[in-house]
Design a protein around this motif. Sequence first.
Motif, PDB file in Angstrom:
ATOM      1  N   LEU A 105      29.180  32.299  56.881  1.00  0.00           N
ATOM      2  CA  LEU A 105      29.208  30.995  57.566  1.00  0.00           C
ATOM      3  C   LEU A 105      29.392  31.184  59.068  1.00  0.00           C
ATOM      4  O   LEU A 105      30.015  30.354  59.736  1.00  0.00           O
ATOM      5  N   LYS A 106      28.853  32.264  59.600  1.00  0.00           N
ATOM      6  CA  LYS A 106      29.033  32.517  61.035  1.00  0.00           C
ATOM      7  C   LYS A 106      28.309  31.470  61.871  1.00  0.00           C
ATOM      8  O   LYS A 106      27.276  30.931  61.475  1.00  0.00           O
ATOM      9  N   ASN A 107      28.919  31.162  63.007  1.00  0.00           N
ATOM     10  CA  ASN A 107      28.331  30.245  63.981  1.00  0.00           C
ATOM     11  C   ASN A 107      28.005  28.881  63.362  1.00  0.00           C
ATOM     12  O   ASN A 107      26.894  28.380  63.457  1.00  0.00           O
ATOM     13  N   ASN A 108      29.010  28.285  62.718  1.00  0.00           N
ATOM     14  CA  ASN A 108      28.824  26.985  62.071  1.00  0.00           C
ATOM     15  C   ASN A 108      29.822  25.929  62.527  1.00  0.00           C
ATOM     16  O   ASN A 108      30.012  24.925  61.843  1.00  0.00           O
ATOM     17  N   LYS A 109      30.498  26.172  63.654  1.00  0.00           N
ATOM     18  CA  LYS A 109      31.441  25.199  64.214  1.00  0.00           C
ATOM     19  C   LYS A 109      32.564  24.855  63.240  1.00  0.00           C
ATOM     20  O   LYS A 109      33.060  23.721  63.198  1.00  0.00           O
ATOM     21  N   LEU A 110      32.969  25.844  62.443  1.00  0.00           N
ATOM     22  CA  LEU A 110      34.050  25.623  61.487  1.00  0.00           C
ATOM     23  C   LEU A 110      35.396  25.601  62.201  1.00  0.00           C
ATOM     24  O   LEU A 110      35.624  26.334  63.152  1.00  0.00           O
ATOM     25  N   ARG A 111      36.300  24.752  61.708  1.00  0.00           N
ATOM     26  CA  ARG A 111      37.661  24.681  62.240  1.00  0.00           C
ATOM     27  C   ARG A 111      38.653  24.813  61.099  1.00  0.00           C
ATOM     28  O   ARG A 111      38.285  24.792  59.937  1.00  0.00           O
ATOM     29  N   GLY A 112      39.931  24.913  61.446  1.00  0.00           N
ATOM     30  CA  GLY A 112      40.963  25.000  60.425  1.00  0.00           C
ATOM     31  C   GLY A 112      41.278  26.437  60.049  1.00  0.00           C
ATOM     32  O   GLY A 112      40.824  27.381  60.701  1.00  0.00           O
ATOM     33  N   ARG A 113      42.041  26.588  58.993  1.00  0.00           N
ATOM     34  CA  ARG A 113      42.512  27.899  58.565  1.00  0.00           C
ATOM     35  C   ARG A 113      41.652  28.436  57.424  1.00  0.00           C
ATOM     36  O   ARG A 113      40.934  27.695  56.768  1.00  0.00           O
ATOM     37  N   ILE A 114      41.759  29.731  57.189  1.00  0.00           N
ATOM     38  CA  ILE A 114      41.081  30.338  56.045  1.00  0.00           C
ATOM     39  C   ILE A 114      41.890  29.983  54.799  1.00  0.00           C
ATOM     40  O   ILE A 114      43.080  30.296  54.717  1.00  0.00           O
ATOM     41  N   PRO A 115      41.302  29.317  53.814  1.00  0.00           N
ATOM     42  CA  PRO A 115      42.078  28.831  52.661  1.00  0.00           C
ATOM     43  C   PRO A 115      42.592  29.964  51.784  1.00  0.00           C
ATOM     44  O   PRO A 115      41.926  30.985  51.601  1.00  0.00           O
ATOM     45  N   SER A 116      43.785  29.787  51.237  1.00  0.00           N
ATOM     46  CA  SER A 116      44.390  30.817  50.380  1.00  0.00           C
ATOM     47  C   SER A 116      43.594  31.028  49.097  1.00  0.00           C
ATOM     48  O   SER A 116      43.672  32.083  48.473  1.00  0.00           O
ATOM     49  N   GLU A 117      42.806  30.011  48.728  1.00  0.00           N
ATOM     50  CA  GLU A 117      42.022  30.119  47.485  1.00  0.00           C
ATOM     51  C   GLU A 117      40.984  31.237  47.539  1.00  0.00           C
ATOM     52  O   GLU A 117      40.414  31.616  46.511  1.00  0.00           O
ATOM     53  N   ILE A 118      40.755  31.800  48.736  1.00  0.00           N
ATOM     54  CA  ILE A 118      39.783  32.883  48.863  1.00  0.00           C
ATOM     55  C   ILE A 118      40.167  34.054  47.957  1.00  0.00           C
ATOM     56  O   ILE A 118      39.327  34.809  47.493  1.00  0.00           O
ATOM     57  N   SER A 119      41.465  34.169  47.675  1.00  0.00           N
ATOM     58  CA  SER A 119      41.941  35.286  46.843  1.00  0.00           C
ATOM     59  C   SER A 119      41.460  35.192  45.403  1.00  0.00           C
ATOM     60  O   SER A 119      41.473  36.179  44.673  1.00  0.00           O
ATOM     61  N   SER A 120      41.038  34.000  44.987  1.00  0.00           N
ATOM     62  CA  SER A 120      40.594  33.820  43.598  1.00  0.00           C
ATOM     63  C   SER A 120      39.144  34.247  43.380  1.00  0.00           C
ATOM     64  O   SER A 120      38.662  34.273  42.247  1.00  0.00           O
ATOM     65  N   LEU A 121      38.437  34.595  44.466  1.00  0.00           N
ATOM     66  CA  LEU A 121      37.044  35.049  44.346  1.00  0.00           C
ATOM     67  C   LEU A 121      37.054  36.555  44.097  1.00  0.00           C
ATOM     68  O   LEU A 121      36.892  37.358  45.014  1.00  0.00           O
ATOM     69  N   LEU A 122      37.257  36.920  42.842  1.00  0.00           N
ATOM     70  CA  LEU A 122      37.626  38.293  42.500  1.00  0.00           C
ATOM     71  C   LEU A 122      36.522  39.316  42.725  1.00  0.00           C
ATOM     72  O   LEU A 122      36.785  40.520  42.682  1.00  0.00           O
ATOM     73  N   LEU A 123      35.284  38.856  42.951  1.00  0.00           N
ATOM     74  CA  LEU A 123      34.180  39.792  43.175  1.00  0.00           C
ATOM     75  C   LEU A 123      33.601  39.671  44.584  1.00  0.00           C
ATOM     76  O   LEU A 123      32.533  40.212  44.866  1.00  0.00           O
ATOM     77  N   LEU A 124      34.302  38.969  45.462  1.00  0.00           N
ATOM     78  CA  LEU A 124      33.816  38.770  46.832  1.00  0.00           C
ATOM     79  C   LEU A 124      33.765  40.099  47.581  1.00  0.00           C
ATOM     80  O   LEU A 124      34.767  40.809  47.679  1.00  0.00           O
ATOM     81  N   LYS A 125      32.592  40.421  48.108  1.00  0.00           N
ATOM     82  CA  LYS A 125      32.422  41.666  48.858  1.00  0.00           C
ATOM     83  C   LYS A 125      32.374  41.450  50.358  1.00  0.00           C
ATOM     84  O   LYS A 125      32.831  42.290  51.118  1.00  0.00           O
ATOM     85  N   GLU A 126      31.789  40.332  50.799  1.00  0.00           N
ATOM     86  CA  GLU A 126      31.607  40.122  52.233  1.00  0.00           C
ATOM     87  C   GLU A 126      32.013  38.715  52.626  1.00  0.00           C
ATOM     88  O   GLU A 126      31.580  37.741  52.005  1.00  0.00           O
ATOM     89  N   LEU A 127      32.860  38.633  53.660  1.00  0.00           N
ATOM     90  CA  LEU A 127      33.280  37.346  54.212  1.00  0.00           C
ATOM     91  C   LEU A 127      33.015  37.382  55.711  1.00  0.00           C
ATOM     92  O   LEU A 127      33.648  38.127  56.447  1.00  0.00           O
ATOM     93  N   ASP A 128      32.043  36.588  56.159  1.00  0.00           N
ATOM     94  CA  ASP A 128      31.674  36.535  57.571  1.00  0.00           C
ATOM     95  C   ASP A 128      31.876  35.115  58.084  1.00  0.00           C
ATOM     96  O   ASP A 128      31.117  34.206  57.758  1.00  0.00           O
ATOM     97  N   LEU A 129      32.935  34.937  58.869  1.00  0.00           N
ATOM     98  CA  LEU A 129      33.261  33.637  59.468  1.00  0.00           C
ATOM     99  C   LEU A 129      33.238  33.723  60.992  1.00  0.00           C
ATOM    100  O   LEU A 129      33.870  32.925  61.679  1.00  0.00           O
TER     101      LEU A 129
END
Length: 275
Positions: free
Chosen positions: A29-53
């Motif tokens: 989700l790079k360069n998408n004018k996102l605001r706020g914090r990174i949600p704690s629920e990200i930890s539940s994505l047990l197979l997540l390999k790449e997070l680009d913010l």
Amino acid sequence: GRYRFLSGVSECHWFGVECLADKVRQINLKNNKLRGRIPSEISSLLLLKELDLSYNSISGSFPDNLPDSIQKLILNNNDIRGTIPLHLDKYTKLITLSAGHNKLSGTLPPSTFSPALEHLVLQGNTLQGTLPDTLYDVTYLSEIDLSSNQFTGTISPQWSSLEYLYSLNLMANQFSGTLSDDIFSPSMGQILLGMNKLRGTLPEGLFASKHLKYLDLGANEFTGTIPERFGELQSLKHLILWKNKFTGTIPRQIGSMGSLEMFQVVYNYLSGEMP
């Protein structure tokens, strides 16, 4: 809308989300004018390999609740504050850690480095203190950019123990002392140490880096003459030595460096002509 965020459809159909077998593997989700914090629920994505913010306006603290599967964490150019959390080395699959151009402060904890880490990019923060010795045990590290921070201490000879290290960028910090022969290794293609407080003469060990393409030692306090052995570095494209205390003449061997595109030596105490 086209983003489908928080809609009734599966998150696998949301904008910027890629799945495999209905499991989220990548969020970009790079360069998408996102605001706020990174949600704690990200930890539940047990197979997540790449997070680009990257390139958003994300605030809050550095995330320390990631899934163990994470391989690339790219958070540069945001508004993330506070310190780097302890024990990032628990993410043993992490290859890329990029969090440059945020508002991170404090020191670099010894437990920062995943054993799989290849790219460590933290430039443009206000990190300080000395670099932990554990950094030199990261076997596969190939790129490190800690430029534009407030790190202190000397440039450790242990850098040469990293046999895959290609790019070392420590520019615009407060490193001091001299350079030892042991810093440089044959794998290095880019050594950027400009705008620090380094002094002394240039060591012979520098010329072990036969594949060196970019060398920036500008805006330090180096003394002595410019070595004739620069002529051995036939791959060198940029040789930046401006604003030091070099004396003598510019060696004629520099005139025969076939790859050289940029040579900066202004603001020294040199005499004679350019070869």
